[in-house]
Design a protein around this motif. Structure first.
Motif, PDB file in Angstrom:
ATOM      1  N   LEU A  75       7.249   5.632  -3.278  1.00 13.35           N
ATOM      2  CA  LEU A  75       6.737   5.184  -2.010  1.00 13.35           C
ATOM      3  C   LEU A  75       5.488   5.452  -1.440  1.00 13.35           C
ATOM      4  O   LEU A  75       4.124   5.632  -1.500  1.00 13.35           O
ATOM      5  N   VAL A  76       5.046   7.074  -1.830  1.00 15.51           N
ATOM      6  CA  VAL A  76       4.433   7.456  -1.611  1.00 15.51           C
ATOM      7  C   VAL A  76       3.604   7.560  -2.258  1.00 15.51           C
ATOM      8  O   VAL A  76       2.145   7.573  -1.796  1.00 15.51           O
ATOM      9  N   MET A  77       3.651   8.033  -3.676  1.00 13.95           N
ATOM     10  CA  MET A  77       2.119   7.410  -4.706  1.00 13.95           C
ATOM     11  C   MET A  77       1.644   6.122  -4.451  1.00 13.95           C
ATOM     12  O   MET A  77       0.639   6.027  -4.109  1.00 13.95           O
ATOM     13  N   THR A  78       2.607   4.664  -3.956  1.00 17.89           N
ATOM     14  CA  THR A  78       2.040   4.008  -4.008  1.00 17.89           C
ATOM     15  C   THR A  78       0.871   3.718  -2.642  1.00 17.89           C
ATOM     16  O   THR A  78      -0.490   2.915  -2.802  1.00 17.89           O
ATOM     17  N   GLY A  79       1.617   4.052  -1.587  1.00 18.16           N
ATOM     18  CA  GLY A  79       0.567   4.973  -0.631  1.00 18.16           C
ATOM     19  C   GLY A  79      -0.866   5.638  -0.520  1.00 18.16           C
ATOM     20  O   GLY A  79      -1.803   5.305   0.338  1.00 18.16           O
TER      21      GLY A  79
END
Length: 323
Positions: A133-137
């Protein structure tokens, strides 16, 4: 493609041609053409026929843009800055406001470079934690603010290289690299919208993007597809492991004038089949990239590109209607 522009003359007819300016700056002429088409930083002087010439002010603007990019600024930001900064042809010493503006540009470039380091560090931490999730953001934000090419070359590639070093030293982190590649692919696909029709005026026909036969590393091809989509250029991405016969068929069916082929590993870098492709389609411009190619055996008319930005420039120069 990167030689002197036909009919190019010296500065006595009112400016410099693209080849001369490229030599002065130490860049490929195709890079200047991309900066002109994509960012509007091009020649403003008159010239014979449709060939515009670079004035002294144009060259000064390009030098400033190049300095900002070298300091870490994305090309779009650097272009916007120089287009709003005076670069008079016969200026004397800089006025106070012009000097202040130049200083602000340098500060902006330094701040951007620092933010990129932070972004890479945050992305690396999220990748090591397998925090999808953080990588995508982080990647969505980078693509939105920096663009495809800058995000790939300044954020993603440094992290992939670092992961490669870690794996070579320990034999670990394969799962991290796979997750990062998957997240990058999804984010790039999100900004590569399907085409309902090919836009006129920029590319005559789609640029066909493919991996060499048996080559499975398709991420760089996806990056190029997204970069072309970002500037509204027609493209057709065939993906991984494209047989030579299938690539030739795609060229014939689409009427493509330009092809890009990627090879990641030496097992897929035999270029002998490229000669047959160009023999079958003599008007076809083939551009290749990737560390797998046996560059000593590449046909002389097939340019090798070492980065996405260089490949983008070569493809645009090869496929434009006004070449």
């Amino acid at each position: 493609m990167d030689d002197l522009t036909p009919g190019e003359a010296g500065p006595q007819i009112g400016g410099l041609g693209v080849a001369e300016v490229a030599r002065r700056l130490g860049v490929a002429p195709s890079t200047l053409r991309v900066w002109d088409r994509q960012y509007g930083v091009g020649p403003t002087g008159g010239g014979p026929g449709r060939h515009h010439r670079y004035t002294q002010a144009d060259v000064a603007r390009l030098e400033t843009m190049q300095q900002m990019i070298s300091a870490g600024a994305p090309p779009a930001e650097a272009a916007e800055a120089v287009l709003h900064t005076p670069h008079g042809q016969d200026q004397g010493p800089q006025s106070h406001s012009a000097a202040d503006s130049h200083k602000e540009l340098e500060i902006s470039a330094a701040e951007h470079a620092e933010s990129q380091v932070t972004r890479i560090r945050n992305l690396a931490d999220a990748a090591m934690a397998l925090d999808e999730l953080v990588m995508t953001g982080i990647l969505e934000s980078a693509l939105r603010h920096e663009g495809v090419t800058a995000t790939w070359e300044q954020v993603i590639v440094p992290l992939l290289v670092d992961l490669g070093r870690k794996h070579a030293a320990t034999g670990e982190y394969v799962e991290v690299e796979h997750l990062l590649s998957a997240v990058v692919s999804r984010c790039l696909l999100a900004v590569t919208s399907p085409q309902t029709q090919f836009p006129a005026g920029r590319i005559r026909s789609p640029v066909v993007l493919a991996c060499a036969p048996e080559e499975e590393h398709a991420l760089p091809v996806l990056v190029l597809a997204a970069a072309l989509a970002e500037i509204g250029a027609a493209r057709l991405m065939l993906g991984a492991r494209v047989p030579a016969s299938a690539l030739a068929a795609a060229v014939a069916r689409t009427g493509a004038h330009t092809v890009f082929v990627w090879s990641q590993t030496s097992e897929t870098g035999d270029p002998s089949w490229l000669t047959d492709l160009r023999t079958t389609h003599p008007a076809l411009q083939v551009v290749v990239g990737g560390p797998g190619w046996d560059r000593d055996r590449l046909p002389p008319e097939v340019p090798f590109t070492s980065s996405v930005s260089a490949a983008l420039g070569a493809l645009l120069a090869a496929g434009t209607t006004d070449r």
